[in-house]
Write a protein that holds these residues in place. Sequence first.
Motif, PDB file in Angstrom:
ATOM      1  N   TRP A  56       0.827  -1.200   0.000  1.00 30.52           N
ATOM      2  CA  TRP A  56       0.000   0.000   0.000  1.00 30.52           C
ATOM      3  C   TRP A  56       0.864   1.255   0.000  1.00 30.52           C
ATOM      4  N   ALA A  57       0.413   2.279  -0.737  1.00 31.65           N
ATOM      5  CA  ALA A  57       1.140   3.544  -0.809  1.00 31.65           C
ATOM      6  C   ALA A  57       0.291   4.720  -0.342  1.00 31.65           C
ATOM      7  N   GLY A  58      -0.948   4.465  -0.002  1.00 30.99           N
ATOM      8  CA  GLY A  58      -1.830   5.543   0.460  1.00 30.99           C
ATOM      9  C   GLY A  58      -2.107   6.552  -0.640  1.00 30.99           C
ATOM     10  N   LEU A  59      -1.988   7.825  -0.319  1.00 26.80           N
ATOM     11  CA  LEU A  59      -2.264   8.908  -1.262  1.00 26.80           C
ATOM     12  C   LEU A  59      -0.990   9.444  -1.913  1.00 26.80           C
ATOM     13  N   LYS A  60       0.041   8.640  -1.891  1.00 25.70           N
ATOM     14  CA  LYS A  60       1.349   9.060  -2.399  1.00 25.70           C
ATOM     15  C   LYS A  60       1.283   9.561  -3.841  1.00 25.70           C
ATOM     16  N   TYR A  61       0.602   8.834  -4.706  1.00 29.01           N
ATOM     17  CA  TYR A  61       0.591   9.194  -6.124  1.00 29.01           C
ATOM     18  C   TYR A  61      -0.359  10.348  -6.424  1.00 29.01           C
ATOM     19  N   PHE A  62      -1.382  10.510  -5.614  1.00 22.20           N
ATOM     20  CA  PHE A  62      -2.240  11.685  -5.766  1.00 22.20           C
ATOM     21  C   PHE A  62      -1.451  12.947  -5.418  1.00 22.20           C
ATOM     22  N   GLU A  63      -0.701  12.879  -4.322  1.00 19.47           N
ATOM     23  CA  GLU A  63       0.121  14.028  -3.924  1.00 19.47           C
ATOM     24  C   GLU A  63       1.207  14.305  -4.964  1.00 19.47           C
ATOM     25  N   LYS A  64       1.748  13.245  -5.529  1.00 21.86           N
ATOM     26  CA  LYS A  64       2.772  13.410  -6.554  1.00 21.86           C
ATOM     27  C   LYS A  64       2.221  14.166  -7.750  1.00 21.86           C
ATOM     28  N   TYR A  65       0.996  13.850  -8.147  1.00 23.52           N
ATOM     29  CA  TYR A  65       0.374  14.536  -9.278  1.00 23.52           C
ATOM     30  C   TYR A  65       0.042  15.987  -8.932  1.00 23.52           C
ATOM     31  N   PHE A  71       0.443  19.041 -13.458  1.00 23.38           N
ATOM     32  CA  PHE A  71      -0.901  19.170 -12.878  1.00 23.38           C
ATOM     33  C   PHE A  71      -1.597  20.428 -13.401  1.00 23.38           C
ATOM     34  N   ALA A  72      -0.954  21.568 -13.262  1.00 24.77           N
ATOM     35  CA  ALA A  72      -1.560  22.823 -13.719  1.00 24.77           C
ATOM     36  C   ALA A  72      -1.748  22.830 -15.229  1.00 24.77           C
ATOM     37  N   VAL A  73      -0.776  22.273 -15.956  1.00 22.51           N
ATOM     38  CA  VAL A  73      -0.834  22.268 -17.417  1.00 22.51           C
ATOM     39  C   VAL A  73      -1.990  21.419 -17.916  1.00 22.51           C
ATOM     40  N   THR A  74      -2.089  20.193 -17.418  1.00 18.84           N
ATOM     41  CA  THR A  74      -3.136  19.286 -17.899  1.00 18.84           C
ATOM     42  C   THR A  74      -4.532  19.744 -17.486  1.00 18.84           C
ATOM     43  N   ILE A  75      -4.668  20.239 -16.255  1.00 17.29           N
ATOM     44  CA  ILE A  75      -5.971  20.731 -15.805  1.00 17.29           C
ATOM     45  C   ILE A  75      -6.399  21.941 -16.638  1.00 17.29           C
ATOM     46  N   GLU A 252      -1.506  19.025 -24.172  1.00 20.37           N
ATOM     47  CA  GLU A 252      -1.371  17.956 -23.176  1.00 20.37           C
ATOM     48  C   GLU A 252      -2.552  18.013 -22.214  1.00 20.37           C
ATOM     49  N   VAL A 253      -3.495  17.100 -22.398  1.00 19.19           N
ATOM     50  CA  VAL A 253      -4.671  17.023 -21.534  1.00 19.19           C
ATOM     51  C   VAL A 253      -4.531  15.813 -20.617  1.00 19.19           C
ATOM     52  N   ILE A 254      -5.461  15.660 -19.697  1.00 18.13           N
ATOM     53  CA  ILE A 254      -5.352  14.593 -18.697  1.00 18.13           C
ATOM     54  C   ILE A 254      -5.278  13.226 -19.357  1.00 18.13           C
ATOM     55  N   SER A 255      -6.124  12.966 -20.343  1.00 16.86           N
ATOM     56  CA  SER A 255      -6.177  11.640 -20.957  1.00 16.86           C
ATOM     57  C   SER A 255      -4.875  11.286 -21.667  1.00 16.86           C
ATOM     58  N   THR A 256      -4.263  12.247 -22.370  1.00 17.54           N
ATOM     59  CA  THR A 256      -2.999  11.947 -23.053  1.00 17.54           C
ATOM     60  C   THR A 256      -1.862  11.780 -22.053  1.00 17.54           C
ATOM     61  N   TYR A 257      -1.903  12.549 -20.978  1.00 17.47           N
ATOM     62  CA  TYR A 257      -0.863  12.429 -19.951  1.00 17.47           C
ATOM     63  C   TYR A 257      -0.951  11.079 -19.245  1.00 17.47           C
ATOM     64  N   VAL A 258      -2.181  10.617 -18.977  1.00 17.04           N
ATOM     65  CA  VAL A 258      -2.380   9.300 -18.360  1.00 17.04           C
ATOM     66  C   VAL A 258      -1.824   8.205 -19.263  1.00 17.04           C
ATOM     67  N   TYR A 259      -2.063   8.318 -20.559  1.00 19.10           N
ATOM     68  CA  TYR A 259      -1.558   7.324 -21.512  1.00 19.10           C
ATOM     69  C   TYR A 259      -0.029   7.281 -21.503  1.00 19.10           C
ATOM     70  N   LYS A 260       0.586   8.443 -21.542  1.00 18.73           N
ATOM     71  CA  LYS A 260       2.046   8.490 -21.596  1.00 18.73           C
ATOM     72  C   LYS A 260       2.667   7.974 -20.296  1.00 18.73           C
ATOM     73  N   ILE A 261       2.079   8.354 -19.169  1.00 19.23           N
ATOM     74  CA  ILE A 261       2.614   7.917 -17.886  1.00 19.23           C
ATOM     75  C   ILE A 261       2.357   6.433 -17.656  1.00 19.23           C
ATOM     76  N   GLY A 262       1.158   5.982 -17.998  1.00 19.62           N
ATOM     77  CA  GLY A 262       0.791   4.597 -17.705  1.00 19.62           C
ATOM     78  C   GLY A 262       1.371   3.578 -18.655  1.00 19.62           C
ATOM     79  N   LEU A 263       1.197   3.786 -19.967  1.00 21.90           N
ATOM     80  CA  LEU A 263       1.609   2.772 -20.933  1.00 21.90           C
ATOM     81  C   LEU A 263       3.010   2.997 -21.483  1.00 21.90           C
ATOM     82  N   LEU A 264       3.385   4.233 -21.700  1.00 22.55           N
ATOM     83  CA  LEU A 264       4.715   4.490 -22.249  1.00 22.55           C
ATOM     84  C   LEU A 264       5.794   4.483 -21.176  1.00 22.55           C
ATOM     85  N   SER A 265       5.483   4.996 -19.981  1.00 24.87           N
ATOM     86  CA  SER A 265       6.471   5.034 -18.896  1.00 24.87           C
ATOM     87  C   SER A 265       6.277   3.922 -17.873  1.00 24.87           C
ATOM     88  N   ALA A 266       5.206   3.134 -18.016  1.00 26.36           N
ATOM     89  CA  ALA A 266       4.924   1.995 -17.127  1.00 26.36           C
ATOM     90  C   ALA A 266       4.783   2.396 -15.661  1.00 26.36           C
TER      91      ALA A 266
END
Length: 302
Positions: A56-65, A71-75, A252-266
Amino acid sequence: MSLQRALARIGRNWGLYLLLLPAVTLLICFTYKPMYGVVIAFKDFSPALGISGSPWAGLKYFEKYFHSYQFAVTIKNTLVISLYSFVLFPIPIIFALLVNQMRQNYFKRVFQTVTYMPHFISTVVMVGLMMILLSPGNGLIGHLYGLFGAEAPNVMGSAGLFSSVYVWSDVWQHTGWDSIIYIAALSAVDPSLYEAATVDGASRWQKIRYIDIPMLIPTAITLLILRVGGLLGVGFEKAYLMQNNLNISGSEVISTYVYKIGLLSAQYSFSSAINLFNTIINFVLLILVNWVSRRYSGQSLW
């Protein structure tokens, strides 16, 4: 007693429930069961350990984002495109009102067919057409500027113009299709209302204002609530295909950033946290707008 009545009703209509069973099964398997995977947003997920075995990592990744530069750019980019589209929401309604005023049935059918057709163009083909037409070198805009001896702007490479190109191309492609539901609502208007208005000396504009528009308001409110519920849900495919190194700061919107972070950067946990945050915001907006609409207009989804 109510349980007995429910069981008796199921017993009487067992055939209908049997027909419903495959659809419910698919819904559970492919919609609700995968929701378990959202817990990786709160874990240091490792494919080798699996979802349940990862710590478990708690809210670590939410805080990281929240503390990241993106964060400001994608939002900001997501909100700009969404609110831009939101402002143009009445265009299909206006289009439906114009189509409803056409008196020549043959021309009306041809016009509707022509305006529906762009909806069936795939996103890849649509973006390819945009790149060809808006190319500053050998595209349509390049040739038009060349006629006057001027240098054409690189529209597809401009971060400031990205939202306009994205939204207005969507308007061109989907306005005809989106107007179908409004045209259907107008076709349900009792002709006697128009006849009575004509007898009373009402003009065409008065008929639109006092008959057509009130008939469209319930449908428009329902679709508006759904649109607000997807405020941060800018489509991935089109935004990603339109991206390049020149316009990345505006595309760079949220959906494209999620794709790059999740699938391209694993970074699976990080991307899941971002996507979960996006979903929660959309869900809260949907509930809030539905409540406001029900309270002040009497129209709501539930």
